[in-house]
Motif scaffolding. Structure first.
Motif, PDB file in Angstrom:
ATOM      1  N   LEU A 102       0.830  -1.201   0.000  1.00  0.00           N
ATOM      2  CA  LEU A 102       0.000   0.000   0.000  1.00  0.00           C
ATOM      3  C   LEU A 102       0.866   1.254   0.000  1.00  0.00           C
ATOM      4  N   TYR A 103       1.943   1.225   0.790  1.00  0.00           N
ATOM      5  CA  TYR A 103       2.863   2.366   0.866  1.00  0.00           C
ATOM      6  C   TYR A 103       3.454   2.685  -0.502  1.00  0.00           C
ATOM      7  N   GLU A 104       3.940   1.669  -1.188  1.00  0.00           N
ATOM      8  CA  GLU A 104       4.575   1.908  -2.483  1.00  0.00           C
ATOM      9  C   GLU A 104       3.554   2.291  -3.543  1.00  0.00           C
ATOM     10  N   ALA A 105       2.357   1.712  -3.470  1.00  0.00           N
ATOM     11  CA  ALA A 105       1.304   2.115  -4.413  1.00  0.00           C
ATOM     12  C   ALA A 105       0.926   3.572  -4.193  1.00  0.00           C
ATOM     13  N   ASP A 106       0.875   3.979  -2.930  1.00  0.00           N
ATOM     14  CA  ASP A 106       0.575   5.379  -2.611  1.00  0.00           C
ATOM     15  C   ASP A 106       1.660   6.306  -3.134  1.00  0.00           C
ATOM     16  N   LEU A 107       2.928   5.934  -2.939  1.00  0.00           N
ATOM     17  CA  LEU A 107       4.021   6.775  -3.414  1.00  0.00           C
ATOM     18  C   LEU A 107       3.940   6.973  -4.924  1.00  0.00           C
ATOM     19  N   ARG A 108       3.564   5.936  -5.640  1.00  0.00           N
ATOM     20  CA  ARG A 108       3.417   6.078  -7.088  1.00  0.00           C
ATOM     21  C   ARG A 108       2.288   7.045  -7.437  1.00  0.00           C
ATOM     22  N   ARG A 109       1.346   7.228  -6.508  1.00  0.00           N
ATOM     23  CA  ARG A 109       0.240   8.161  -6.709  1.00  0.00           C
ATOM     24  C   ARG A 109       0.538   9.534  -6.095  1.00  0.00           C
ATOM     25  N   PHE A 217       9.631  20.995   7.344  1.00  0.00           N
ATOM     26  CA  PHE A 217       8.651  20.094   6.738  1.00  0.00           C
ATOM     27  C   PHE A 217       7.795  20.848   5.725  1.00  0.00           C
ATOM     28  N   ALA A 218       7.379  22.058   6.094  1.00  0.00           N
ATOM     29  CA  ALA A 218       6.578  22.872   5.184  1.00  0.00           C
ATOM     30  C   ALA A 218       7.393  23.269   3.956  1.00  0.00           C
ATOM     31  N   VAL A 219       8.648  23.624   4.171  1.00  0.00           N
ATOM     32  CA  VAL A 219       9.514  24.003   3.046  1.00  0.00           C
ATOM     33  C   VAL A 219       9.680  22.815   2.098  1.00  0.00           C
ATOM     34  N   ASN A 220       9.842  21.619   2.660  1.00  0.00           N
ATOM     35  CA  ASN A 220       9.996  20.428   1.831  1.00  0.00           C
ATOM     36  C   ASN A 220       8.776  20.225   0.937  1.00  0.00           C
ATOM     37  N   GLN A 221       7.578  20.369   1.498  1.00  0.00           N
ATOM     38  CA  GLN A 221       6.379  20.183   0.684  1.00  0.00           C
ATOM     39  C   GLN A 221       6.238  21.294  -0.355  1.00  0.00           C
ATOM     40  N   TRP A 222       6.565  22.517   0.027  1.00  0.00           N
ATOM     41  CA  TRP A 222       6.493  23.623  -0.924  1.00  0.00           C
ATOM     42  C   TRP A 222       7.428  23.375  -2.108  1.00  0.00           C
ATOM     43  N   LEU A 223       8.650  22.915  -1.818  1.00  0.00           N
ATOM     44  CA  LEU A 223       9.610  22.631  -2.879  1.00  0.00           C
ATOM     45  C   LEU A 223       9.111  21.497  -3.781  1.00  0.00           C
ATOM     46  N   GLN A 224       8.447  20.504  -3.173  1.00  0.00           N
ATOM     47  CA  GLN A 224       7.889  19.419  -3.971  1.00  0.00           C
ATOM     48  C   GLN A 224       6.884  19.935  -4.992  1.00  0.00           C
ATOM     49  N   TYR A 225       5.971  20.783  -4.550  1.00  0.00           N
ATOM     50  CA  TYR A 225       4.886  21.206  -5.436  1.00  0.00           C
ATOM     51  C   TYR A 225       5.262  22.401  -6.308  1.00  0.00           C
ATOM     52  N   ARG A 226       6.404  23.027  -6.004  1.00  0.00           N
ATOM     53  CA  ARG A 226       6.968  23.996  -6.940  1.00  0.00           C
ATOM     54  C   ARG A 226       7.928  23.305  -7.907  1.00  0.00           C
ATOM     55  N   GLU A 227       8.209  22.004  -7.647  1.00  0.00           N
ATOM     56  CA  GLU A 227       9.073  21.175  -8.492  1.00  0.00           C
ATOM     57  C   GLU A 227      10.434  21.836  -8.742  1.00  0.00           C
ATOM     58  N   ILE A 228      11.065  22.208  -7.635  1.00  0.00           N
ATOM     59  CA  ILE A 228      12.357  22.896  -7.700  1.00  0.00           C
ATOM     60  C   ILE A 228      13.502  21.898  -7.543  1.00  0.00           C
ATOM     61  N   GLY A 229      14.407  21.890  -8.506  1.00  0.00           N
ATOM     62  CA  GLY A 229      15.596  21.043  -8.428  1.00  0.00           C
ATOM     63  C   GLY A 229      15.252  19.582  -8.210  1.00  0.00           C
ATOM     64  N   PRO A 230      15.964  18.914  -7.283  1.00  0.00           N
ATOM     65  CA  PRO A 230      15.726  17.480  -7.061  1.00  0.00           C
ATOM     66  C   PRO A 230      14.334  17.181  -6.517  1.00  0.00           C
ATOM     67  N   TRP A 231      13.631  18.203  -6.022  1.00  0.00           N
ATOM     68  CA  TRP A 231      12.269  17.991  -5.505  1.00  0.00           C
ATOM     69  C   TRP A 231      11.265  17.701  -6.620  1.00  0.00           C
ATOM     70  N   ARG A 232      11.699  17.762  -7.883  1.00  0.00           N
ATOM     71  CA  ARG A 232      10.830  17.309  -8.970  1.00  0.00           C
ATOM     72  C   ARG A 232      10.513  15.827  -8.805  1.00  0.00           C
ATOM     73  N   SER A 233      11.404  15.122  -8.112  1.00  0.00           N
ATOM     74  CA  SER A 233      11.193  13.706  -7.821  1.00  0.00           C
ATOM     75  C   SER A 233      10.442  13.568  -6.498  1.00  0.00           C
ATOM     76  N   TYR A 234       9.259  12.945  -6.543  1.00  0.00           N
ATOM     77  CA  TYR A 234       8.497  12.735  -5.310  1.00  0.00           C
ATOM     78  C   TYR A 234       9.280  11.842  -4.345  1.00  0.00           C
ATOM     79  N   ALA A 235      10.029  10.881  -4.901  1.00  0.00           N
ATOM     80  CA  ALA A 235      10.820   9.990  -4.052  1.00  0.00           C
ATOM     81  C   ALA A 235      11.882  10.761  -3.276  1.00  0.00           C
TER      82      ALA A 235
END
Length: 263
Positions: A102-109, A217-235
């Motif tokens: 379930l964890y890995e299926a969620d990560l793919r989503r 933690f908030a900065v990490n999520q912001w970087l994820q959804y702004r897709e900045i640098g390596p944060w383009r990867s959800y992993a």
């Protein structure tokens, strides 16, 4: 890493490859051991130090001077620390073993429900403990701190739910709503910090370091959804969450141990 590895598609979140998932499983197994070992150490080494949760129930009509606070129950600080460390250990163990599919299926989503469920309890215990050290011990205040922090976590969960891989556009509304909710307990802590006649040095260190970590933690999520640098990867963002969780929990545990639990 190829272009396909860092570009989210309808087929799955960016960067969530079989190789990345195998690496995350190793990380989760390692973090299981580190969190559990620290929890046991705190229970074995910690003193019986406790902080009382109090009440100041009204005794008359509005405007009546509040009564002297009375103790409702004591919270063992070592036990509270052990609880949030054990919760993290259980989370990592489940995601690496019986909940791995379930964890890995969620990560793919592009989502991790295990993370948000664990944070809703463990991070809330952490902010309540920090509040205790700044005098936020009234039962009504504690309930409000719990509600605000849990709202922040659930908004983080909603941010992921509302932004699946392959989306046409990204909304940051849940993120900003969660930021407002999460800032409320810290604002209350700052009020008591500023108004205190004296604050021990180790408490100031706890405030400073944990404010930085909670904000990270908030900065990490912001970087994820702004897709900045390596944060383009959800992993990659998931791995940052793992590191932040370990460091923040460890920092709070051992700073409190050094200040209050070491005899």
């Amino acid at each position: 890493m190829s272009h396909l590895d860092t570009t989210a598609t309808a087929a799955g979140a960016a960067g969530v490859t079989d190789e990345a998932l195998a690496g995350l499983r190793r990380w989760n197994l390692g973090l299981t051991v580190l969190h559990a070992a620290q929890a046991v150490a705190i229970l074995v080494l910690g003193s019986g130090f406790a902080i009382a949760v109090t009440s100041t129930y009204p005794t008359g009509p509005p405007g009546t001077p509040p009564p002297t606070p009375s103790a409702l129950f004591d919270v063992s600080i070592a036990s509270a620390i052990a609880v949030f460390l054990f919760l993290a250990a259980i989370d990592h163990l489940v995601t690496a073993t019986i909940g791995r599919g379930l964890y890995e299926a969620d990560l793919r989503r592009g989502i991790n429900r295990f993370r948000w469920a664990e944070y809703s309890i463990s991070a809330t215990i952490m902010i309540v403990l920090i509040g205790f050290y700044f005098g936020l011990t009234d039962i009504a205040t504690v309930i409000l701190v719990v509600g605000a922090n849990m709202a922040m976590i659930f908004f983080g969960w909603l941010q992921e739910r509302m932004n699946p891989p392959g989306r046409a556009s990204t909304t940051m509304l849940p993120f900003w709503f969660g930021t407002v909710a999460g800032a409320a307990p810290w604002a209350a802590i700052v009020v008591n910090f500023v108004g205190s006649a004296e604050v021990p040095g180790f408490v100031i260190v706890i405030f400073s370091t944990l404010l930085v970590f909670f904000s990270s933690f908030a900065v990490n999520q912001w970087l994820q959804y702004r897709e900045i640098g390596p944060w383009r990867s959800y992993a990659f963002g998931e791995k940052v969450y793992l590191v932040l969780s370990l460091v923040a929990k460890s920092a709070l545990a051992w700073q409190i141990f050094g200040g209050s639990l070491a005899g």
